[in-house]
Design an enzyme around this catalytic site. Structure first.
Site, PDB file in Angstrom:
ATOM      1  N   ASN A   1     -10.943  -2.814  -5.194  1.00 52.27           N
ATOM      2  CA  ASN A   1     -10.192  -1.837  -6.001  1.00 52.27           C
ATOM      3  C   ASN A   1     -10.834  -1.544  -7.356  1.00 52.27           C
ATOM      4  OD1 ASN A   1      -6.953  -2.901  -4.707  1.00 52.27           O
ATOM      5  ND2 ASN A   1      -8.184  -1.128  -4.100  1.00 52.27           N
TER       6      ASN A   1
ATOM      7  N   ASP B   1       0.828  -1.208   0.000  1.00 50.87           N
ATOM      8  CA  ASP B   1       0.000   0.000   0.000  1.00 50.87           C
ATOM      9  C   ASP B   1       0.867   1.266   0.000  1.00 50.87           C
ATOM     10  OD1 ASP B   1      -2.334   1.451  -0.008  1.00 50.87           O
ATOM     11  OD2 ASP B   1      -2.704   1.260   2.138  1.00 50.87           O
TER      12      ASP B   1
ATOM     13  N   SER C   1     -10.671  -6.973  -4.272  1.00 56.02           N
ATOM     14  CA  SER C   1     -11.983  -7.020  -4.939  1.00 56.02           C
ATOM     15  C   SER C   1     -12.688  -5.672  -4.849  1.00 56.02           C
ATOM     16  CB  SER C   1     -12.838  -8.148  -4.358  1.00 56.02           C
ATOM     17  OG  SER C   1     -12.771  -8.163  -2.958  1.00 56.02           O
TER      18      SER C   1
ATOM     19  N   ARG D   1      -4.778  -1.836   8.919  1.00 56.49           N
ATOM     20  CA  ARG D   1      -6.000  -2.623   8.728  1.00 56.49           C
ATOM     21  C   ARG D   1      -5.721  -3.697   7.689  1.00 56.49           C
ATOM     22  NH1 ARG D   1      -7.612   2.662   7.012  1.00 56.49           N
ATOM     23  NH2 ARG D   1      -7.220   2.941   4.782  1.00 56.49           N
TER      24      ARG D   1
HETATM   25  C1  IPE Z   1      -5.434  -2.688  -0.091  1.00 53.48           C
HETATM   26  O1  IPE Z   1      -5.120  -1.357  -0.210  1.00 53.48           O
HETATM   27  C2  IPE Z   1      -5.330  -3.373  -1.406  1.00 53.48           C
HETATM   28  C3  IPE Z   1      -3.990  -3.499  -1.974  1.00 53.48           C
HETATM   29  C4  IPE Z   1      -2.887  -3.041  -1.476  1.00 53.48           C
HETATM   30  C5  IPE Z   1      -3.925  -4.218  -3.201  1.00 53.48           C
HETATM   31  P1  IPE Z   1      -6.235  -0.231  -0.374  1.00 53.48           P
HETATM   32  O2  IPE Z   1      -5.482   1.052  -0.468  1.00 53.48           O
HETATM   33  O3  IPE Z   1      -7.155  -0.578  -1.473  1.00 53.48           O
HETATM   34  O4  IPE Z   1      -7.006  -0.354   0.996  1.00 53.48           O
HETATM   35  P2  IPE Z   1      -7.841   0.742   1.810  1.00 53.48           P
HETATM   36  O5  IPE Z   1      -8.822   1.332   0.870  1.00 53.48           O
HETATM   37  O6  IPE Z   1      -6.854   1.747   2.300  1.00 53.48           O
HETATM   38  O7  IPE Z   1      -8.444  -0.022   2.942  1.00 53.48           O
HETATM   39  C1  IPE Z   2      -1.750   0.315  -3.287  1.00 53.67           C
HETATM   40  O1  IPE Z   2      -1.492   1.678  -3.365  1.00 53.67           O
HETATM   41  C2  IPE Z   2      -1.957  -0.302  -4.641  1.00 53.67           C
HETATM   42  C3  IPE Z   2      -3.314  -0.756  -4.910  1.00 53.67           C
HETATM   43  C4  IPE Z   2      -4.314  -0.666  -4.086  1.00 53.67           C
HETATM   44  C5  IPE Z   2      -3.550  -1.343  -6.193  1.00 53.67           C
HETATM   45  P1  IPE Z   2      -2.654   2.755  -3.264  1.00 53.67           P
HETATM   46  O2  IPE Z   2      -3.015   3.198  -4.646  1.00 53.67           O
HETATM   47  O3  IPE Z   2      -3.760   2.266  -2.433  1.00 53.67           O
HETATM   48  O4  IPE Z   2      -1.877   3.913  -2.526  1.00 53.67           O
HETATM   49  P2  IPE Z   2      -2.516   4.979  -1.544  1.00 53.67           P
HETATM   50  O5  IPE Z   2      -3.133   4.227  -0.414  1.00 53.67           O
HETATM   51  O6  IPE Z   2      -3.521   5.762  -2.337  1.00 53.67           O
HETATM   52  O7  IPE Z   2      -1.347   5.805  -1.104  1.00 53.67           O
HETATM   53 MG    MG Z   3      -4.112   2.432  -0.447  1.00 51.46          MG
END
Ligand code: IPE
Ligand code: IPE
Ligand code: MG
Length: 251
Positions: free
Chosen positions: A69, A21, A67, A195
């Site tokens: 995303n 993340d 799922s 989380r």
């Molecule tokens: C979790 O990250 C999914 C991946 C890293 C692939 P997200 O960025 O989607 O999660 P939330 O929205 O912060 O919970």
């Molecule tokens: C994680 O990085 C990658 C995916 C969820 C695919 P994010 O795109 O969620 O990065 P932040 O949380 O916005 O910084």
């Molecule tokens: Mg993220």
């Protein structure tokens, strides 16, 4: 991913799972679009895989696309799909050469046929790998995983292949993704969020958690070493009492 021989003396994790993340914030801090962050993030994977191999980690499971995303802007989703496709096309041969077996877990039916084919081909190319496993969780959700396991068991009951009474934790476990791999010892999440975001809900029952503020595109060997060092200090009791000598200790 490292070869054995170290199990007795090395209490390091055999299976590490990572919620990668922070790509978006990494990019935003540079005035770039999330896509630039995702590209930089994808670039980390190759080195991380070999760093894990060098540290005796046999399985690396990466959360690449949840799922949930799909709710991202369509352009971002399309870029993530392209990156996934090109990663598979570029890296499968290298993984095969290094003896790494690739597996993709998650729903596949919502991906384009082209991407589904690339996944199948990459798994086919690497299927003989015996040095370690790379698991990519894509269109994966922990709730989906539990639901698909329950559905498979229900189908077996409906087909007369098992009884309702035979459904227990072990039966469920057998239907979950990753069931044939060592348990997830260490679950890492980058970017400061603490989380699980619907990742491996079932499989993380006794995983150790490591959260770091480092954003995924900056996650390197030093961060991995910190996570592994902390893991080694943890007292994993699994509900028992560490060091208990059942006769000598008064209850
Ligand atoms: C979790 O990250 C999914 C991946 C890293 C692939 P997200 O960025 O989607 O999660 P939330 O929205 O912060 O919970
Ligand atoms: C994680 O990085 C990658 C995916 C969820 C695919 P994010 O795109 O969620 O990065 P932040 O949380 O916005 O910084
Ligand atoms: Mg993220």
């Amino acid at each position: 991913m490292a070869l054995g021989g170290t199990e007795v003396t090395d209490p390091g994790p055999r299976h590490i799972a990572i919620i990668m993340d922070g790509n978006g914030r990494w990019a935003a801090r540079r005035g770039l679009s999330p896509s630039a962050g995702h590209k930089a993030g994808a670039e980390r994977i190759r080195d991380l895989l070999s760093a894990c191999r060098n540290r005796g980690v046999k399985v690396l499971t990466l959360f690449a696309f949840s799922s949930e995303n799909w709710q991202r802007p369509p352009k971002e989703v399309a870029l993530l799909m392209r990156l996934f496709h090109s990663y598979l096309r570029k890296e499968a041969r290298r993984m095969c050469d290094e003896g790494v077996r690739l597996r993709v877990i998650g729903r596949r039916d919502r991906f384009s046929l082209r991407l589904q084919r690339a996944i199948a081909e990459a798994e086919e190319i690497t299927c003989g790998g015996e040095q370690g496993d790379l698991v990519i969780a894509a269109d994966y959700g922990g709730r989906w995983d539990i639901a698909q396991a329950a559905r498979r068991l229900a189908e077996e009951v409906a087909d007369g292949k098992r009884t309702v009474e035979s459904i227990d934790e072990e039966a469920m476990e057998g239907q979950m993704q990753l069931a044939d791999l060592p348990p997830v010892d260490l679950l890492i999440r980058s970017s400061g969020e603490q989380r699980i975001s619907n990742f491996i809900l079932w499989q993380a029952a006794y995983s150790e958690f490591f959260f770091t503020d480092i954003l995924w595109p900056d996650f390197g060997e030093a961060a991995l070493d910190e996570a592994i060092a902390l893991f080694k200090q943890r007292d994993r009791r699994f509900g028992g009492r560490a060091g208990a000598d059942d006769s000598a200790v008064p209850v």
